[in-house]
Design a protein around this motif. Structure first.
Motif, PDB file in Angstrom:
ATOM      1  N   GLU A 169       0.938  -1.113   0.172  1.00 23.59           N
ATOM      2  CA  GLU A 169      -0.014  -0.032  -0.099  1.00 23.59           C
ATOM      3  C   GLU A 169       1.019   1.348  -0.057  1.00 23.59           C
ATOM      4  OE1 GLU A 169      -2.804   1.942   3.482  1.00 23.59           O
ATOM      5  OE2 GLU A 169      -3.510  -0.041   2.681  1.00 23.59           O
ATOM      6  N   PHE A 170       0.585   2.199  -0.839  1.00 24.98           N
ATOM      7  CA  PHE A 170       1.227   3.184  -1.072  1.00 24.98           C
ATOM      8  C   PHE A 170       0.570   4.730  -1.065  1.00 24.98           C
ATOM      9  CE2 PHE A 170       3.124  -0.256  -3.229  1.00 24.98           C
ATOM     10  CZ  PHE A 170       4.649  -0.263  -2.957  1.00 24.98           C
ATOM     11  N   THR A 171       1.423   5.799  -0.557  1.00 28.47           N
ATOM     12  CA  THR A 171       0.481   6.956  -0.749  1.00 28.47           C
ATOM     13  C   THR A 171       0.314   7.501  -2.043  1.00 28.47           C
ATOM     14  OG1 THR A 171       1.451   7.511   1.588  1.00 28.47           O
ATOM     15  CG2 THR A 171       0.602   9.371   0.541  1.00 28.47           C
ATOM     16  N   LEU A 172      -1.123   8.021  -2.206  1.00 28.63           N
ATOM     17  CA  LEU A 172      -1.181   8.786  -3.562  1.00 28.63           C
ATOM     18  C   LEU A 172      -1.587  10.181  -3.101  1.00 28.63           C
ATOM     19  CD1 LEU A 172      -1.908   8.419  -6.636  1.00 28.63           C
ATOM     20  CD2 LEU A 172      -4.243   7.731  -5.771  1.00 28.63           C
ATOM     21  N   GLU A 173      -0.573  11.141  -3.976  1.00 30.60           N
ATOM     22  CA  GLU A 173      -0.886  12.486  -4.001  1.00 30.60           C
ATOM     23  C   GLU A 173      -1.634  13.003  -5.097  1.00 30.60           C
ATOM     24  OE1 GLU A 173       2.414  14.477  -2.422  1.00 30.60           O
ATOM     25  OE2 GLU A 173       2.225  13.387  -0.471  1.00 30.60           O
ATOM     26  N   LEU A 174      -2.687  13.788  -5.089  1.00 29.68           N
ATOM     27  CA  LEU A 174      -3.058  14.126  -6.366  1.00 29.68           C
ATOM     28  C   LEU A 174      -3.258  15.708  -6.505  1.00 29.68           C
ATOM     29  CD1 LEU A 174      -6.494  12.235  -6.520  1.00 29.68           C
ATOM     30  CD2 LEU A 174      -4.222  11.671  -7.508  1.00 29.68           C
TER      31      LEU A 174
ATOM     32  N   ILE B 129      -4.809  11.477 -14.628  1.00 24.60           N
ATOM     33  CA  ILE B 129      -3.538  11.170 -13.559  1.00 24.60           C
ATOM     34  C   ILE B 129      -2.864   9.803 -14.191  1.00 24.60           C
ATOM     35  CG2 ILE B 129      -3.085  10.917 -11.358  1.00 24.60           C
ATOM     36  CD1 ILE B 129      -4.823  12.719 -10.484  1.00 24.60           C
ATOM     37  N   VAL B 130      -1.683   9.955 -14.383  1.00 29.18           N
ATOM     38  CA  VAL B 130      -0.875   8.734 -15.119  1.00 29.18           C
ATOM     39  C   VAL B 130      -0.078   8.229 -13.736  1.00 29.18           C
ATOM     40  CG1 VAL B 130       0.691   7.612 -16.761  1.00 29.18           C
ATOM     41  CG2 VAL B 130      -1.071   9.653 -17.480  1.00 29.18           C
ATOM     42  N   ILE B 131      -0.172   6.872 -13.517  1.00 26.71           N
ATOM     43  CA  ILE B 131       0.411   6.322 -12.481  1.00 26.71           C
ATOM     44  C   ILE B 131       1.844   5.723 -13.316  1.00 26.71           C
ATOM     45  CG2 ILE B 131       0.797   4.505 -10.701  1.00 26.71           C
ATOM     46  CD1 ILE B 131      -2.310   4.696 -10.481  1.00 26.71           C
ATOM     47  N   THR B 132       3.003   6.370 -13.007  1.00 29.29           N
ATOM     48  CA  THR B 132       4.182   6.084 -13.560  1.00 29.29           C
ATOM     49  C   THR B 132       5.044   5.073 -12.996  1.00 29.29           C
ATOM     50  OG1 THR B 132       5.213   8.025 -12.648  1.00 29.29           O
ATOM     51  CG2 THR B 132       4.246   8.398 -14.641  1.00 29.29           C
ATOM     52  N   ASN B 133       5.307   5.032 -11.693  1.00 32.85           N
ATOM     53  CA  ASN B 133       5.935   4.099 -11.070  1.00 32.85           C
ATOM     54  C   ASN B 133       5.893   4.271  -9.478  1.00 32.85           C
ATOM     55  OD1 ASN B 133       8.130   6.011  -9.851  1.00 32.85           O
ATOM     56  ND2 ASN B 133       8.412   6.458 -12.128  1.00 32.85           N
TER      57      ASN B 133
ATOM     58  N   LYS C 132       4.346   7.370  -7.814  1.00 34.14           N
ATOM     59  CA  LYS C 132       4.745   8.788  -8.590  1.00 34.14           C
ATOM     60  C   LYS C 132       3.693   8.933  -9.786  1.00 34.14           C
ATOM     61  CE  LYS C 132       8.382   9.430  -6.336  1.00 34.14           C
ATOM     62  NZ  LYS C 132       8.548  10.559  -5.526  1.00 34.14           N
ATOM     63  N   THR C 133       3.203  10.257 -10.092  1.00 34.38           N
ATOM     64  CA  THR C 133       2.162  10.481 -10.987  1.00 34.38           C
ATOM     65  C   THR C 133       2.181  11.822 -11.794  1.00 34.38           C
ATOM     66  OG1 THR C 133       0.794  11.854  -9.476  1.00 34.38           O
ATOM     67  CG2 THR C 133       0.401   9.439  -9.230  1.00 34.38           C
ATOM     68  N   TRP C 134       1.569  11.720 -12.820  1.00 33.46           N
ATOM     69  CA  TRP C 134       1.760  12.762 -13.761  1.00 33.46           C
ATOM     70  C   TRP C 134       0.347  13.207 -14.051  1.00 33.46           C
ATOM     71  CZ3 TRP C 134       0.441  13.164 -19.112  1.00 33.46           C
ATOM     72  CH2 TRP C 134       0.617  14.365 -19.628  1.00 33.46           C
ATOM     73  N   LYS C 135       0.097  14.392 -13.745  1.00 35.66           N
ATOM     74  CA  LYS C 135      -1.269  15.008 -13.891  1.00 35.66           C
ATOM     75  C   LYS C 135      -1.662  15.979 -15.078  1.00 35.66           C
ATOM     76  CE  LYS C 135      -2.868  17.781 -10.897  1.00 35.66           C
ATOM     77  NZ  LYS C 135      -3.497  18.482  -9.522  1.00 35.66           N
ATOM     78  N   SER C 136      -2.439  15.680 -16.093  1.00 31.58           N
ATOM     79  CA  SER C 136      -2.904  16.341 -17.068  1.00 31.58           C
ATOM     80  C   SER C 136      -4.186  16.901 -17.105  1.00 31.58           C
ATOM     81  CB  SER C 136      -2.537  15.553 -18.457  1.00 31.58           C
ATOM     82  OG  SER C 136      -3.347  16.345 -19.456  1.00 31.58           O
TER      83      SER C 136
END
Length: 735
Positions: free
Chosen positions: A573-578, A589-593, A600-604
């Motif tokens: 389980e990992f933290t998700l920051e939007l 929102i792309v989950i990259t790694n 790690k995410t990238w938000k468009s």
């Protein structure tokens, strides 16, 4: 001047309740009511003053009832839009149909009170109807209770009963309060009405601020809590009824004394009928068409009806003002849903903006009465009541002009309008290197798309039919790959380019075609990991996304910062920051790694957030509230000053009907002539300016009168006529 004097006598607490002022029906005749009635007892006084103790119960009752009505109505448009998923035009039409009914039914309540039950019983019986309507309306807002058809039926039945209740008691409560005073306590009665209207404004102001909070900030059944937003006003109406009944032993209850409105209608009907029967040229003409009622009705009644019809004729253009004014709860609220409501220290709900009107009215009335009007008089400008009302119309028209400008600015941030044989597309390059994209028969994407480049805007695809199969060519590091996708017209797409098994691959996914409604934010996820993930957002949203760049559906969230989400994978389980998901925006929102215990995410930003702040509605509220002070309060005072005492209730009925007709006009425009919202605002602006010109012309030719002077002249004329008749008869006797 007569008009200014009457206006000055209006108490300082009449806001939009100036539509709801005293609706006291006075007996049409001089005969006492038939039957035996108990002698009216004197009510106990408040703290040794001349104020009856009973008025405390009436004031509290009015506060609770107005809280109930305005609190329920404040959230009504968004209830139709969000709960029933009706479109904006239908939501607006039903809202104004309900408002119109609320101003048609006072006539029914007045007739019941003055011709049948009396004010006390009418208030009791119709308040029970009112409470039942509120309870049915609240139950209809419970999502788990039946399907949408059940909700709609319950809500419409509830609204009908509420309209019957609130309209029916409207003409009775204030008049019943006035009945509690003895005739010698006139000054106390006038001060009571000031307190009475203060309670109206307090109930309106508090409820229009509180109930949107109950709707939006409290969640029940997993969504906005409309059941609570309607339930609290229902509880206040129950309290209003209980308080009113609790004071029963203290009230002075006058018996029904006949309804002058019915008498006026009968007189007018008889005059028209008698005139149509006597169309022969041999029959002498009469000075006024109402004189044809003289065979049945007294000269005094006919003369008073003549004075009333002169004023009612001036009322003909007035509904257009109310058509604009009452859109604060419909079109302006819908406009607020498309704006940025963050005021820094507080995020306002879109339906909370309505509280500005009662607040501004309370501020403007003393400013106008003690500052503006005296200043204008010092400048020797004859600011007559007609001119004040015309100025109020102009201010309301200007308010809608500003609303149109704001709407145009809002639309600049909207998605492009979709038309047949066209679609929109953009490219999301999730690969590590730039990619050049070429689409068959299209001249798009001239430059390579950089890795994780946030697209500025969508590009337009021109199709040769309702749908078309197109070849997409991807060029990457000297390699060229082709992919075929079927594209449908009037749709929005994202082409996702990513690396899979050492080569480029792609997916064509569907995007939102319009902004999320009600200021919500839309978010979807693309899983760039090689394993499935389960996402939890704000401990409420649970989203499962498959591996290898699969995309989830959009989820709608309240505007907020979401930094405590969770991403559950096979590894743990990992933290998700939007970050901030803003008003009206759409995000991918792309989950990259996974790194360092966090995802790690990238938000468009697919659709830009609402960039027009809700504060830009403040000028239009300022203008329309100032317009109301000049139009509504002045109009009522002027019409009162131009009618005899026994006919003031008839003018009150006519005034309330102008509100009802105004709401009906909005209903017709919303359903019969749907158009762009800014264009509709411009249409109402032009219509009100045109009506203002017509009203000004009518007012120019209107000659103000003092009903008391006319009554005195009529009495002298009748006395003189009787004297001449006696003289003639005497001479004849001598002969």
């Amino acid at each position: 001047m007569v008009g200014d004097k009457a206006r000055g006598e209006m108490n300082a607490f009449q806001r939009n309740e100036s539509k709801e002022t005293l609706f006291t029906f006075i007996s049409a005749g001089d005969d006492p009511p038939k039957g035996d009635f108990p002698v009216q007892k004197k009510s106990p006084k408040l703290c040794g003053s001349n104020y009856p103790l009973s008025i405390a119960f009436i004031v509290v009752n009015e506060f609770c009832e107005r809280f109930s009505y305005y609190g329920m109505r404040a959230v009504l448009t968004l209830y139709f839009l969000s709960f029933f998923h009706w479109d904006e035009n239908l939501s607006t039409a039903v809202y104004h149909a309900f408002s119109a009914l609320c101003y048609f039914t006072p006539v029914i309540g007045a007739i019941m009170a003055d011709s049948w039950l009396g004010k006390y019983k009418t208030i009791i019986y119709l308040s029970i109807v009112y409470v039942v309507g509120h309870l049915i309306k609240s139950v209809g807002a419970i999502p788990s209770l039946g399907n949408q058809a059940v909700h709609v039926i319950l809500s419409m039945v509830g609204l009908f009963l509420i309209a019957l209740g609130t309209g029916g008691i409207k003409p009775c409560v204030s008049a019943f309060g006035g009945d509690q005073f003895e005739e010698e306590h006139t000054s106390e009665r006038n001060k009571f009405f000031s307190i009475f209207y203060l309670s109206i404004n307090a109930g309106s102001l508090i409820s229009t601020f509180v109930t949107p909070v109950l709707r939006g900030d409290v969640k029940c059944f997993g969504e906005d809590c409309y059941a609570l937003a309607f339930g609290v006003p229902a509880a206040l109406m129950v309290l209003a009824l209980v308080v009113f009944i609790a004071g029963s032993g203290l009230y002075r209850k006058t018996p029904p004394q006949g309804n002058v409105l019915l008498e006026v209608c009968k007189c007018i009907g008889f005059a028209i009928k008698n005139r149509l029967k006597n169309r022969s040229p041999q029959i002498p003409k009469r000075d006024h068409w109402l004189d044809w009622a003289s065979e049945k009705y007294s000269k005094q009644l006919i003369g008073e009806v003549k004075m009333v019809t002169r004023v009612l004729f001036l009322f003909i253009p007035l509904p257009m003002f109310w058509a604009l004014f009452d859109q604060q709860g419909s079109r302006w609220t819908l406009q607020a849903t498309k704006m940025n409501a963050d005021f820094g220290i507080y995020v306002l709900q879109p339906d909370q903006m309505q509280f500005l009107n009662p607040l501004l009215i309370l501020v403007f009335i003393p400013i106008f009465d003690l500052g503006l009007y005296p200043l204008i008089n010092m400048c020797k400008f004859n600011f007559t009541p007609i001119r004040k009302m015309a100025t109020g119309m102009i201010l309301a028209g200007m308010a809608f002009g500003l609303a149109a400008v704001v709407e145009v600015k809002i639309n600049e941030n909207d998605m492009p309008r979709l038309v047949p044989e066209e679609s929109l597309i953009r490219v999301l390059n999730l690969a590590k290197n730039p990619v050049r994209v070429t689409i068959q028969d299209q001249d798009l994407f001239q430059q390579p798309v950089e890795a994780f480049q946030n697209p500025v805007e969508y590009s337009k695809l021109i199709l040769n039919g309702e749908e078309q199969s197109l070849r997409f060519t991807l060029q990457h590091q000297g390699l060229s790959l082709d992919f075929n996708y079927t594209v449908k017209e009037k749709s929005v797409y994202s082409l996702i380019v990513f690396e899979a098994d050492g080569s480029l691959s792609s997916r064509l996914i569907t995007d939102l075609e319009a902004k999320p409604e009600n200021g919500l934010a839309a978010v979807r996820f693309i899983n760039g990991l090689s394993e499935d993930v389960n996402l939890t957002i704000d401990n409420k949203q649970f989203i499962a996304v498959q591996k290898n760049y699969s995309a989830s559906e959009y989820s709608l969230l309240e505007r907020d910062r979401y930094n405590n989400g969770k991403c559950i994978t096979e590894m743990g389980e990992f933290t998700l920051e939007l970050g901030l998901l803003d008003f009206g925006a759409s995000y991918t929102i792309v989950i990259t790694n996974v790194s360092g215990g966090a995802v790690k995410t990238w938000k468009s930003e697919d659709i830009k957030s609402n960039n027009v702040h809700m504060a830009w509605q403040l000028p239009q509220y300022l203008l329309i509230s100032a317009g109301e002070v000049m139009f509504s309060i002045t109009g009522l005072a002027f019409s009162y000053s131009q009618s005899p005492a026994s006919m003031k209730s008839v003018l009150q009925a006519g005034w309330l009907l102008t509100v009802a007709v105004g709401n009906t006009l909005v209903l017709v425009v919303a359903q019969a002539a749907p158009m762009a919202q800014w264009a509709e605002f411009v249409l109402f602006t032009v219509l009100l300016f045109a009506v203002c010109i017509i009203f000004s012309i009518m007012g120019y030719f209107y000659v103000s009168v003092d009903p008391e002077d006319l009554e005195e002249k009529e009495e002298k004329r009748e006395t003189s006529s009787r004297g001449n008749m006696i003289s003639l008869v005497t001479k004849k006797t001598k002969l």
